[in-house]
Design a protein around this motif. Sequence first.
Motif, short mmCIF file in Angstrom:
data_model
loop_
_atom_site.label_atom_id
_atom_site.label_comp_id
_atom_site.label_asym_id
_atom_site.label_seq_id
_atom_site.Cartn_x
_atom_site.Cartn_y
_atom_site.Cartn_z
N LEU A 1 0.85 -1.18 0.00
CA LEU A 1 0.00 0.00 0.00
C LEU A 1 0.89 1.23 0.00
O LEU A 1 1.76 1.37 0.86
N GLY A 2 0.70 2.10 -0.96
CA GLY A 2 1.48 3.33 -1.05
C GLY A 2 0.66 4.40 -1.73
O GLY A 2 -0.51 4.20 -2.08
N LYS A 3 1.29 5.56 -1.95
CA LYS A 3 0.52 6.69 -2.50
C LYS A 3 -0.02 6.40 -3.89
O LYS A 3 -1.11 6.82 -4.23
N TRP A 4 0.73 5.65 -4.72
CA TRP A 4 0.24 5.37 -6.07
C TRP A 4 -0.90 4.37 -6.04
O TRP A 4 -1.78 4.39 -6.90
N VAL A 5 -0.92 3.52 -5.03
CA VAL A 5 -2.04 2.59 -4.88
C VAL A 5 -3.29 3.37 -4.47
O VAL A 5 -4.38 3.09 -4.95
N LEU A 6 -3.13 4.39 -3.62
CA LEU A 6 -4.27 5.24 -3.26
C LEU A 6 -4.88 5.88 -4.50
O LEU A 6 -6.10 5.92 -4.66
N VAL A 7 -4.02 6.37 -5.38
CA VAL A 7 -4.48 6.98 -6.63
C VAL A 7 -5.23 5.95 -7.47
O VAL A 7 -6.32 6.22 -7.99
N ALA A 8 -4.67 4.74 -7.57
CA ALA A 8 -5.31 3.68 -8.36
C ALA A 8 -6.66 3.30 -7.75
O ALA A 8 -7.63 3.07 -8.48
N LEU A 9 -6.73 3.24 -6.42
CA LEU A 9 -8.00 2.91 -5.76
C LEU A 9 -9.05 3.98 -6.04
O LEU A 9 -10.20 3.66 -6.37
N ALA A 10 -8.66 5.24 -5.92
CA ALA A 10 -9.60 6.33 -6.18
C ALA A 10 -10.11 6.29 -7.62
O ALA A 10 -11.31 6.47 -7.87
N GLU A 11 -9.22 6.05 -8.56
CA GLU A 11 -9.61 5.99 -9.97
C GLU A 11 -10.52 4.80 -10.23
O GLU A 11 -11.49 4.90 -10.99
N ALA A 12 -10.22 3.66 -9.61
CA ALA A 12 -11.04 2.46 -9.81
C ALA A 12 -12.44 2.67 -9.23
O ALA A 12 -13.44 2.25 -9.82
#
Length: 132
Positions: free
Chosen positions: A35-46
Amino acid sequence: MSENLADLANRCRAADGLLKVSLREMREELGYGKLGKWVLVALAEALQAEQIGSIPLWILDPRINDEPRQEQTIWLYDIAEGSGFAQAMEIAADPTQYEDSAIRDVYDRLVVDEVGMTAEQKLARIRRLCDS
């Protein structure tokens, strides 16, 4: 790796449009190992692709949540038109697009009214609910 959060979106809709989940659960749904900042971005986009919103907003914002934790939980909600909760989120995000009567109506459906509250006070209460 799954490219979306369709299963969580379906669970959210099956739970009357509101579902509490952990970041771990969401990360696993997308197939990420860490879990990292780019995963947060991917989660939000998904979530956006699945027409699902989340609160509190800061959890999926890597500018604010710079050290995300798997135990952190968020509420997912269906953005479907006509949802009182989704409308409350939209009003809280940008009240200038709504008349006082719309703010009062949404608030009255979601929260027990207190006598004499103005539309601005009700909006402040909705925002506090969204951020909690």
